[in-house]
Scaffold this active site. Structure first.
Site: not given
Length: 338
Positions: A15, A18, A197, A199, A288
């Site tokens: 991740d 990104h 998971h 964010h 996203y």
């Protein structure tokens, strides 16, 4: 928690890709994987940010191949398992086998939360290879907890032994997480593990991970200094400090993680990984997280506001894989502004 040990799954090298447009050098991968291994994490995920074979015009080209990155990480660890990510339709069974041969022993097969059925072949093949096989339901905020549980059941039926709730947009709060874990637990076999998971787009990455564990979650994804898409993932060192305070077993060395975050990872960020105007817009609009850098590039190219682009993407309910629509949205906004 009843004394069980949490499984700590690091995503700094996947991740986190990104956050630096998939440009980790092999030396950086070795250094970071080595530090994570010494600090005692259970697994270290390594791949292009969009999974095996994500390196492309649509998602952004990687500095190296997934296989080269995986081999570099595998050479640097002695305890931790190397994990990788596969999105059916981007990565193939052939790519999964190559990753296994390069040293990956865990695979997370990721689909949009309502499309678990595209993962059947890949999950079955991963089990045949003898891999620790995880189903990864992205953008889990976009469907109801009950609908998500039905998709989790599909992944379990294909052979996944762990199913993840994946808050790709960093759009959920603690109640949303609680509801989804309760829905999953109500239908999955007791032996099927669950994972979270998060964010950090609404600054709830750690809080959401804690609530997941309270609801019986077994595995937690996190990354050093939160290195990941958008405002990043749950920062690993912060989650571990909080877990420590709660008396939870995690098997990792907090100070080693703190040092690795600040000395190895934070200096690599060419755009700070934090909650700011643009990354907050991701979480607020439920977009996203890896759309961030693409939207900022489009905003710059067309003289627009990245926030306007992100909010419009949210209104259109765009999901991972629709990166090409970012330019479409930008051109629509440009025409609207004329």
């Amino acid at each position: 928690m009843n004394g069980k040990k949490l499984y700590i799954s690091d995503v700094t090298l996947r991740d986190g890709m990104h956050a630096i447009r998939h440009q980790y050098s092999l030396a950086q991968v070795q250094q970071i994987a080595g530090a994570l291994d010494k600090a005692g994490v259970d697994s270290i995920e390594v791949a292009h940010g969009d999974g095996l074979q994500g390196s492309s015009f649509n998602y952004g080209f990687g500095a190296h191949s997934d296989i080269a990155w995986i081999e570099a990480a595998a050479a640097a660890v002695s305890q931790a398992k190397i994990a990788t990510l596969l999105l059916p339709g981007i990565g193939t069974l052939h790519d999964l086998k190559a990753a296994y041969q390069a040293g990956a022993r865990v695979v997370r097969v990721a689909t949009h939360c309502s499309e678990a059925d595209v993962a059947a072949q890949h999950i079955a093949f991963a089990r045949e290879l003898g891999m620790d096989t995880v189903g990864f339901l992205m953008m889990s905020h976009m469907i109801s907890p009950q609908a998500l549980a039905q998709q989790a059941l599909k992944m379990e039926s294909y052979g996944a032994t762990c199913i993840y709730v994946v808050d790709s947009g960093g759009a959920m709060n603690m109640n949303d997480i609680r509801d989804r874990f309760r829905a999953l637990k109500a239908v999955l076999k007791p032996e099927t593990a669950t994972g979270m998971h998060a964010h950090h787009n609404l600054s709830l990455g750690v809080a959401n991970s804690i609530v997941a564990v309270e609801e019986g979650c077994d595995r937690i994804d996190a990354s050093l200094a939160g290195m990941g898409a958008g405002a990043g993932n749950a920062p690993l060192e912060v989650f571990i400090a909080a877990a420590d305070k709660l008396g939870w077993q995690h098997g990792t060395d907090l100070y080693a993680l703190m040092n690795a975050a600040d000395e190895l990872v934070r200096p690599l960020q060419d755009r700070p990984v934090r909650v700011d105007r643009e990354t907050l817009a991701l979480g607020y609009a439920g977009v996203y997280s890896s759309f961030l850098r693409h939207s900022e590039a489009a905003a710059k190219r067309y003289g627009l506001s990245a926030v306007d682009i992100l909010v419009e993407l949210g209104k259109r309910r765009m999901v991972g894989g629709q990166e090409d629509m970012i330019v479409d949205v930008a051109l629509d906004l440009l025409n609207r502004n004329k």
